[in-house]
Design a protein around this motif. Structure first.
Motif, PDB file in Angstrom:
ATOM      1  N   GLU A  18       0.832  -1.198   0.000  1.00 30.79           N
ATOM      2  CA  GLU A  18       0.000   0.000   0.000  1.00 30.79           C
ATOM      3  C   GLU A  18       0.873   1.256   0.000  1.00 30.79           C
ATOM      4  OE1 GLU A  18      -2.448  -0.260   3.412  1.00 30.79           O
ATOM      5  OE2 GLU A  18      -3.656  -1.930   2.657  1.00 30.79           O
ATOM      6  N   GLN A  57      -1.537   4.458   4.189  1.00 32.90           N
ATOM      7  CA  GLN A  57      -2.433   3.789   5.138  1.00 32.90           C
ATOM      8  C   GLN A  57      -2.708   4.737   6.294  1.00 32.90           C
ATOM      9  OE1 GLN A  57      -1.652   0.473   8.289  1.00 32.90           O
ATOM     10  NE2 GLN A  57      -1.982  -0.611   6.354  1.00 32.90           N
ATOM     11  N   GLN A  64     -10.984  -1.732   5.582  1.00 31.20           N
ATOM     12  CA  GLN A  64     -11.636  -1.244   4.375  1.00 31.20           C
ATOM     13  C   GLN A  64     -13.089  -0.908   4.667  1.00 31.20           C
ATOM     14  OE1 GLN A  64     -11.057  -4.258   1.385  1.00 31.20           O
ATOM     15  NE2 GLN A  64      -8.950  -3.644   0.971  1.00 31.20           N
ATOM     16  N   GLN A 114     -13.100  -0.485  -0.250  1.00 30.62           N
ATOM     17  CA  GLN A 114     -12.036   0.441  -0.580  1.00 30.62           C
ATOM     18  C   GLN A 114     -11.234   0.785   0.685  1.00 30.62           C
ATOM     19  OE1 GLN A 114     -11.272   1.449  -3.665  1.00 30.62           O
ATOM     20  NE2 GLN A 114     -12.968   0.217  -4.475  1.00 30.62           N
ATOM     21  N   PRO A 115      -9.923   0.988   0.536  1.00 35.11           N
ATOM     22  CA  PRO A 115      -9.133   1.393   1.699  1.00 35.11           C
ATOM     23  C   PRO A 115      -9.518   2.778   2.177  1.00 35.11           C
ATOM     24  CG  PRO A 115      -7.803   1.472  -0.299  1.00 35.11           C
ATOM     25  CD  PRO A 115      -9.097   0.817  -0.671  1.00 35.11           C
TER      26      PRO A 115
END
Length: 506
Positions: free
Chosen positions: A24, A27, A52, A57-58
């Motif tokens: 990623e 974050q 998520q 989705q993050p």
């Protein structure tokens, strides 16, 4: 204001390794720890990533600039892309994560801010959105009126690799100038924590008509009134309970504490090891029966009953009075969290719900969720079981908690730990503490049911006393003439015999 922060080295190193192995580019997550304004220091225990969202989705993404410059070389484009990147954060989702995680915290352990894993350029270009995220987390995780007006923002930069910490001052108009750098270092924090435990047994069988706090040997009485429709500002059950808990805060603040049998009188440090037992001593309150009989606006009473367990963890540099304050805060947050859970479930399912609410002789509870029950319109007694609190081992002998409905089992707890705290709950159920043997219950009774038994009992007792007294008096009255008559007859016989003796002698 917090000027220096110490993070738990073992946990932060694990978090850094986890982030470096991930693919990623950014974050965001929560910072779990403790802030102490008296010491001007903060303590970080762990970093919890935000999962998520519902769309998969993050919670944090990197927004790259549009690639419309075809004349520049690849190196130039790479530099431009890196310097112009921004962070896109789902602020509402991060705040919701903080709200649910804060319910799992105990005394002395809180959500104290957020962390972000991003490049230096992306961080600098996103200070405003980061400040707004910090403020949202603070508002979602705050349950007390006197909470601190500052939170932490930790930036973990991967190029170059370094940690920086900033203090974010909360205000109505938050700006990038609200961020101030503070010293940050890693060390051993968790191993020096002291453990404090407080257990309440609620016994609310005594009826009253106003908020009353009574404490003797850890037994507490909390009684709330139900007013008529025209005079009541708190109509629903949840409104009445929230108002009662808010009033209870004022009483709890002034309570004296006894730790391991010793009254806490000084701001001294705790030097002994092991588990410390805490008892809170609240002042005696007068009985409210006379006032209940004289009040015309009260139509019923709400009673609490059950047990509540609280844990608090104290840093070695903090005074013992801080542990007492953390215990008091944890009791209030625990009661409010239970009400929030019931309201959340009612909002998610507006239809019939099974949360332990029962109304004698009526199906009203199956038609309306508890958050919509209007108390002064109820004609029958109503009972509600609040979620019970269980404790799960966390880090270095500390605990976090969760709340289970009467119908839920420990498997639900494991799912919450994985989803919210990114941790595995112990497979051994014996390691999970369940000190609350009985769930906290809320019951409503009409004012007629409260007063009439008392009055009928008193009147019947009075009638019995009158009857017994009347019988005794009648017996005494009937016995007195008999005694006088017998005495008169005896005296008469004696006088006759004396006269006969004198007649014979003469």
């Amino acid at each position: 204001m917090v000027k220096a922060v110490v993070g738990e080295e073992s946990q932060l190193q694990l978090a850094e390794d986890r982030l470096s192995r991930s693919s990623e580019p950014a974050q965001v997550g929560l910072v779990i720890g403790k802030l102490n304004s008296a010491l001007d220091r903060g303590f970080v225990f762990d970093l919890v990533p935000t999962p998520q969202n519902d769309a998969g989705q993050p919670a944090c993404l990197v927004l790259e600039p549009a690639k419309d410059n075809k004349k520049k070389g690849s190196k130039s484009k790479s530099q431009t892309s890196d310097s112009s990147s921004n962070l896109v954060i789902d602020k509402d989702w991060v705040a919701e994560h903080a709200r649910q995680v804060s319910r799992m915290m105990v005394g002395g352990i809180k959500v104290v801010g957020i962390y972000v894993w991003a490049s230096e350029a992306a961080f600098k270009n996103s200070t405003m959105v980061l400040c707004q995220t910090v403020k949202g987390v603070a508002e979602a995780a705050s349950t007390l009126e006197d909470d601190l007006d500052e939170r932490l923002l930790i930036h973990i930069c991967y190029s170059p690799r370094r940690w920086t910490c900033r203090n974010c001052t909360l205000s109505s108009n938050i700006t990038s100038s609200s961020l101030r750098p503070c010293d940050f270092k890693m060390g051993r924090v968790l191993t020096s924590l002291q453990t404090f435990k407080c257990l309440y047994n609620f016994d609310l069988s005594i009826k009253s008509m106003s908020l009353v706090i009574f404490e003797q040997q850890r037994y507490m009485l909390l009684r709330l009134p139900i007013y008529q429709e025209k005079t009541s500002k708190s109509e629903t059950l949840v409104d009445v309970l929230c108002n009662g808990i808010s009033n209870y805060v004022k009483e709890l603040r002034g309570a004296k504490a006894v730790i391991d049998g010793n009254l806490v009188v000084n701001d001294e440090a705790c030097t002994t090891e092991g588990l410390h037992e805490v008892e809170l001593l609240l002042p005696f309150m007068k009985d409210m029966y006379i006032e209940a009989c004289s009040q015309k606006d009260v139509v019923g009473v709400v009673n609490f009953t059950g047990s509540l367990c609280s844990f608090s963890f104290l840093n070695s540099k903090e005074p013992i009075s801080q542990a007492v304050a953390d215990i008091k805060d944890d009791i209030i947050r625990s009661l409010r969290s239970r009400l929030d859970i019931i309201c959340d479930e009612a909002d998610e399912d507006p239809g019939p719900i099974d949360n332990g609410i029962k109304e004698a002789g009526n199906d009203l509870a199956s038609e309306k969720p508890v958050s919509q029950l209007v108390l002064h319109s109820l004609r029958k007694n109503c009972n509600l079981s609040l979620p019970r609190r269980v404790f799960v081992p966390w880090l270095a002998g500390t605990y976090i908690c969760d709340y289970l409905q009467p119908s839920e089992i420990l498997e639900v707890l494991k799912d919450h730990c994985v989803e919210l705290m990114s941790m595995e709950a112990p497979n051994d159920a014996s390691k999970i503490l369940e000190p609350e043997e009985e769930a906290i219950r809320v019951s409503t009774r009409s004012f007629r049911d409260v007063v009439l038994p008392y009055c009928s009992t008193s009147s019947s007792t009075h009638e019995k006393n009158i009857e017994i007294t009347g019988k005794e008096n009648s017996q005494k009255t009937s016995k007195s003439p008999s005694l006088y008559f017998i005495a008169a007859v005896i005296l008469l016989l004696l006088s006759v015999l004396v006269g006969l003796v004198f007649v014979r002698k003469s």
